[in-house]
Every structure is written in structure tokens, then in C-alpha cells.
Design a protein around this motif. Structure first.
Motif, PDB file in Angstrom:
ATOM      1  N   LYS A 131       0.822  -1.215   0.000  1.00 54.33           N
ATOM      2  CA  LYS A 131       0.000   0.000   0.000  1.00 54.33           C
ATOM      3  C   LYS A 131       0.859   1.270   0.000  1.00 54.33           C
ATOM      4  CE  LYS A 131      -3.771   1.999   2.700  1.00 54.33           C
ATOM      5  NZ  LYS A 131      -4.533   1.852   3.947  1.00 54.33           N
ATOM      6  N   MET A 174       1.655   3.141  -3.236  1.00 55.73           N
ATOM      7  CA  MET A 174       0.568   3.686  -4.047  1.00 55.73           C
ATOM      8  C   MET A 174       0.477   5.210  -4.020  1.00 55.73           C
ATOM      9  SD  MET A 174      -0.529   1.010  -5.444  1.00 55.73           S
ATOM     10  CE  MET A 174       0.528  -0.401  -5.174  1.00 55.73           C
ATOM     11  N   SER A 175       1.026   5.846  -2.998  1.00 54.74           N
ATOM     12  CA  SER A 175       0.939   7.314  -2.990  1.00 54.74           C
ATOM     13  C   SER A 175       2.332   7.903  -3.213  1.00 54.74           C
ATOM     14  CB  SER A 175       0.347   7.819  -1.676  1.00 54.74           C
ATOM     15  OG  SER A 175       1.254   7.603  -0.633  1.00 54.74           O
ATOM     16  N   SER A 183       1.317  -7.377   2.330  1.00 59.08           N
ATOM     17  CA  SER A 183       0.128  -6.546   2.120  1.00 59.08           C
ATOM     18  C   SER A 183      -0.305  -5.867   3.419  1.00 59.08           C
ATOM     19  CB  SER A 183      -1.039  -7.399   1.595  1.00 59.08           C
ATOM     20  OG  SER A 183      -1.425  -8.338   2.587  1.00 59.08           O
ATOM     21  N   TYR A 213      -2.599  -6.842   5.035  1.00 54.97           N
ATOM     22  CA  TYR A 213      -4.048  -6.807   4.789  1.00 54.97           C
ATOM     23  C   TYR A 213      -4.823  -7.005   6.089  1.00 54.97           C
ATOM     24  CZ  TYR A 213      -7.428  -6.586   1.018  1.00 54.97           C
ATOM     25  OH  TYR A 213      -8.380  -6.145   0.129  1.00 54.97           O
ATOM     26  N   GLY A 249     -12.143  -3.310   2.190  1.00 53.85           N
ATOM     27  CA  GLY A 249     -12.686  -1.951   2.127  1.00 53.85           C
ATOM     28  C   GLY A 249     -11.843  -0.934   2.866  1.00 53.85           C
ATOM     29  N   ARG A 250     -10.696  -1.375   3.417  1.00 56.57           N
ATOM     30  CA  ARG A 250      -9.838  -0.447   4.157  1.00 56.57           C
ATOM     31  C   ARG A 250      -8.784   0.178   3.247  1.00 56.57           C
ATOM     32  NH1 ARG A 250      -5.473  -1.275   8.954  1.00 56.57           N
ATOM     33  NH2 ARG A 250      -4.215  -1.762   7.123  1.00 56.57           N
ATOM     34  N   GLY A 251      -8.744  -0.315   1.997  1.00 57.09           N
ATOM     35  CA  GLY A 251      -7.757   0.231   1.053  1.00 57.09           C
ATOM     36  C   GLY A 251      -6.440  -0.523   1.052  1.00 57.09           C
ATOM     37  N   ASP A 252      -6.408  -1.701   1.675  1.00 54.99           N
ATOM     38  CA  ASP A 252      -5.179  -2.486   1.647  1.00 54.99           C
ATOM     39  C   ASP A 252      -4.940  -3.015   0.234  1.00 54.99           C
ATOM     40  OD1 ASP A 252      -4.786  -2.099   4.372  1.00 54.99           O
ATOM     41  OD2 ASP A 252      -6.053  -3.804   4.890  1.00 54.99           O
ATOM     42  N   ILE A 253      -3.672  -3.204  -0.093  1.00 53.85           N
ATOM     43  CA  ILE A 253      -3.285  -3.513  -1.472  1.00 53.85           C
ATOM     44  C   ILE A 253      -2.508  -4.819  -1.499  1.00 53.85           C
ATOM     45  CG2 ILE A 253      -1.834  -2.696  -3.402  1.00 53.85           C
ATOM     46  CD1 ILE A 253      -4.149  -0.840  -3.093  1.00 53.85           C
TER      47      ILE A 253
END
Ligand SMILES: [Fe+2]
Length: 239
Positions: free
Chosen positions: A165, A168-169, A190, A192, A196-200
Motif C-alpha cells: 500500500k 501507491m501514494s 500486504s 491486509y 474496504g480499508r484500502g489495503d493492497i
């Protein structure tokens, strides 16, 4: 072979997946992303429970999930994300928390300036001789400590993991790339927690890293490191 070294998908054991349904959902996402193996690393806080109790709870969570596993789900391994505490230096049960079948311990650093006392403590853990240290999401500590302090930590006899994650930014990607360039990152995770928490998933992390020409062989490097960790073999020129 894609191996995710850091996840919280076991049901209702920590702040990750809340129930079996969510755990199955996370594993569905993992299989759709081509993840071959995932290590379950629930949080372990030594001030809150014993390692025996933790392992019992981890086993129970897996037993609950087991009947719902599907063909195509990634293989599952077992570990813990162990929050550093000075008392761990002499905690005789610490090796029990390593990734099952290996001597590798996923160690989370405290979210504070990494002072000498903490780094000396981690060094003492690496010198115990009964385990090896994989530091969890090393990019995160830079929110709390300087690169100089992280440099000192990562020059110990240990290896590092970053979260997909964080790639990603823009700002955290730059930070991750710097850490890869410094040779501090051996595997991805991950981390994870919940749907829905935005984990990648880590495949996306590898895509971002290998798009940079400087690191186009990073996926193979991480894969080879991952296999060696699981086979408990030494990592070339690191440990
Ligand atoms: Fe985590």
C-alpha cells in the motif's frame, strides 16, 4: 511465486478480519491477485499475552476458517507480528513466534523515535542466535524517526519488509524506493487487515517497483529471498 509475508486475515484474532466471511473474502482477493502463499501474522503484544496463549488463539482462528477454505486460495503459513519490547531480548519463548518452520521473526518497531536503547535491544535479539529478524513495514517508522536512526537499525544483521500500500501514494512511494535503493527491503507484504480499508495486494506493489528501470529485477530478487526465508536458508550477502 508470490509470497505475502505480512497479513491479518485470520478471523477475529486482532484488529484484522472480523469474521470467517471476511477472512474468506480476503483470501478470494489474494487468489484473484495470483498470491501463492500468505503468512498469517496476527499482532502479538508481549505485555498482553503469553506466546502459548497466542499460538492457541491463532490455531483456533485457523480451525474456524479451515472448513471454508477454497481450492485456489493461497497456501497459508503461520507467524506473528511481534511488537518490540525490551523484555523480548530475554524472552525464551520468542522463537515460538517465528514463521512456522523457520527461524524468521516478523518484528514491528515501536512508533516512536528509534533511540539507542531500542536499537541496542534489537541488536541483542539478533545476537540471541535462536532466531533471525525481519522488520515489518520499515517505511512506516520514518513518520516517527529520522533516516539516520533507520539506517542504524537496518545496518544490523536483519532484513526488511515494506507494505504494498505504501507504494501507491507519491510521497511514501519515493520513500519506499529510497529504502529499496539502500538495500533494506528484501520482501513485500500486504499487511491486509479488512476488506474496504484500502489495503493492497503485493502484486500491485511489485508492478510499481519494477516499472522503475533501476529495480526491474526486484520481483525475482524478492521471490528468491522469500523462498530462502521459507526454506530457512541464508540470504546471500545479507545474513
Ligand atoms: Fe501488520
Amino acid at each position: 511465486m508470490l509470497i505475502d509475508f505480512h497479513s491479518h486475515f485470520l478471523p477475529a484474532i486482532d484488529d484484522g478480519s472480523r469474521n470467517v466471511k471476511e477472512s474468506v473474502g480476503i483470501l478470494d482477493i489474494m487468489s484473484q491477485s495470483g498470491i501463492d502463499k500468505i503468512i498469517a501474522t496476527p499482532h502479538f503484544y508481549c505485555t498482553e499475552q503469553t506466546s502459548d496463549r497466542f499460538i492457541e488463539r491463532r490455531d483456533n482462528a485457523f480451525e474456524e476458517l479451515k472448513p471454508h477454505l477454497k481450492e485456489g486460495h493461497p497456501q497459508i503459513g503461520f507467524g506473528a507480528e511481534v511488537l518490540y519490547d525490551h523484555s523480548l531480548v530475554n524472552y525464551d519463548k520468542l522463537p515460538d513466534l517465528c514463521i512456522k518452520g523457520t527461524k524468521w521473526l516478523l518484528l514491528e518497531m515501536p512508533y516512536t523515535d528509534l533511540d539507542d536503547k531500542i536499537i541496542d535491544g534489537v541488536e541483542a535479539i539478533t545476537n540471541r542466535g535462536d532466531l533471525k529478524v525481519l522488520v515489518a513495514h520499515i517505511e512506516r517508522y520514518l513518520n516517527f524517526t529520522s533516516m539516520k536512526r533507520l539506517d542504524r537499525l537496518m545496518h544490523l544483521e536483519l532484513i526488511g519488509q515494506i507494505n504494498a500500500k505504501s507504494l501507491m501514494s507519491f510521497t511514501s512511494r519515493r520513500r519506499c524506493m529510497k529504502l529499496i535503493e539502500k538495500g533494506y527491503v528484501q520482501v513485500l507484504g500486504s499487511d491486509y487487515h479488512r476488506i474496504g480499508r484500502g489495503d493492497i495486494t503485493i502484486d500491485h506493489g511489485f508492478d510499481v517497483i519494477t516499472k522503475n528501470k533501476k529495480f526491474d529485477d526486484f520481483a525475482e530478487y524478492a521471490e528468491s529471498n522469500g523462498r530462502k526465508i521459507l526454506d530457512d536458508e541464508p540470504l546471500d550477502s545479507i545474513l
